[in-house]
Write an enzyme that holds these catalytic residues in place. Structure first.
Site, PDB file in Angstrom:
ATOM      1  N   TYR A  83       7.092  11.017   2.188  1.00 47.14           N
ATOM      2  CA  TYR A  83       6.921  12.091   1.207  1.00 47.14           C
ATOM      3  C   TYR A  83       8.269  12.751   0.946  1.00 47.14           C
ATOM      4  CZ  TYR A  83       1.907  11.657   2.219  1.00 47.14           C
ATOM      5  OH  TYR A  83       0.633  11.190   2.364  1.00 47.14           O
ATOM      6  N   ASN A 104      -3.799  11.743  -7.520  1.00 41.46           N
ATOM      7  CA  ASN A 104      -3.606  10.450  -8.180  1.00 41.46           C
ATOM      8  C   ASN A 104      -4.967   9.863  -8.561  1.00 41.46           C
ATOM      9  OD1 ASN A 104      -2.878   7.864  -8.974  1.00 41.46           O
ATOM     10  ND2 ASN A 104      -2.127   7.240  -6.972  1.00 41.46           N
ATOM     11  N   CYS A 112      -0.115   5.034  -3.935  1.00 43.07           N
ATOM     12  CA  CYS A 112       0.088   6.172  -3.043  1.00 43.07           C
ATOM     13  C   CYS A 112      -0.108   5.802  -1.576  1.00 43.07           C
ATOM     14  CB  CYS A 112      -0.798   7.342  -3.452  1.00 43.07           C
ATOM     15  SG  CYS A 112      -2.534   6.955  -3.635  1.00 43.07           S
ATOM     16  N   HIS A 113      -0.753   4.670  -1.313  1.00 44.82           N
ATOM     17  CA  HIS A 113      -0.880   4.225   0.083  1.00 44.82           C
ATOM     18  C   HIS A 113       0.483   3.885   0.684  1.00 44.82           C
ATOM     19  CE1 HIS A 113      -1.171   0.529  -2.342  1.00 44.82           C
ATOM     20  NE2 HIS A 113      -0.643  -0.100  -1.292  1.00 44.82           N
ATOM     21  N   GLU A 138      -0.965  -5.687   2.609  1.00 40.78           N
ATOM     22  CA  GLU A 138       0.293  -5.975   1.927  1.00 40.78           C
ATOM     23  C   GLU A 138       1.321  -6.571   2.884  1.00 40.78           C
ATOM     24  OE1 GLU A 138       1.761  -2.651  -0.357  1.00 40.78           O
ATOM     25  OE2 GLU A 138       0.141  -2.818  -1.815  1.00 40.78           O
TER      26      GLU A 138
END
Length: 154
Positions: A83, A104, A112-113, A138
């Site tokens: 952040y 979001n 945002c993950h 991912e």
């Protein structure tokens, strides 16, 4: 247009228009009947690392949140930023970045993950387990692609 696709124990609900502009993505427990864009199905199956040609309604936002969303959109697949790192680039504070992530409307598309706390994952709605699963997913796909020849990478 709207529909949902499975991701683990959740369904990923999506609403989009004929111009491929997405107005809503959310994680729900029930399946929402209807079509989903091919790029979302391919992403959730690990066959594609981008949701192109889909775009988020947030990409046109000219507020501080819009700048935050565009910076988050630039985080490469399988990587994270804090952040604080996003806040420094945009010229705001980490809490403002957190608030933007909470608001979001198109998670996954605005990934945002991939935004984490300096000392942990941070938050994620509706369940932190989704953030963990997306990041692990991912990482697995990125590792799999790194072992392929360049012309085989998705």
């Amino acid at each position: 247009m709207e529909g949902s696709a499975k991701f683990g124990l959740w369904s990923v609900y999506i609403r989009w228009n004929s111009d491929n502009v997405v107005s809503r993505i959310r994680f729900v427990k029930q399946v929402v009947p209807g079509p989903v864009p091919l790029s979302l199905s391919q992403y959730l199956a690990g066959k594609k690392t981008s949701l192109s040609p889909l775009t988020s309604i947030h990409e046109l936002d000219e507020t501080t949140f819009g700048r935050i969303y565009r910076e988050v959109l630039a985080i490469p697949y399988g990587e994270t930023r804090t952040y604080g790192e996003i806040a420094k680039i945009v010229g705001t504070g980490p809490r403002v970045v957190g608030m933007a992530m909470k608001r979001n409307m198109t998670p996954i598309l605005i990934p945002c993950h991939r935004v984490v706390a300096v000392n942990g994952l941070g938050g994620y709605s509706p369940d932190i387990s989704i953030k963990k699963d997306l990041l692990a997913f991912e990482a697995r796909i990125r590792e799999k692609n790194s072992r392929k020849k360049p012309e085989q990478v998705i």
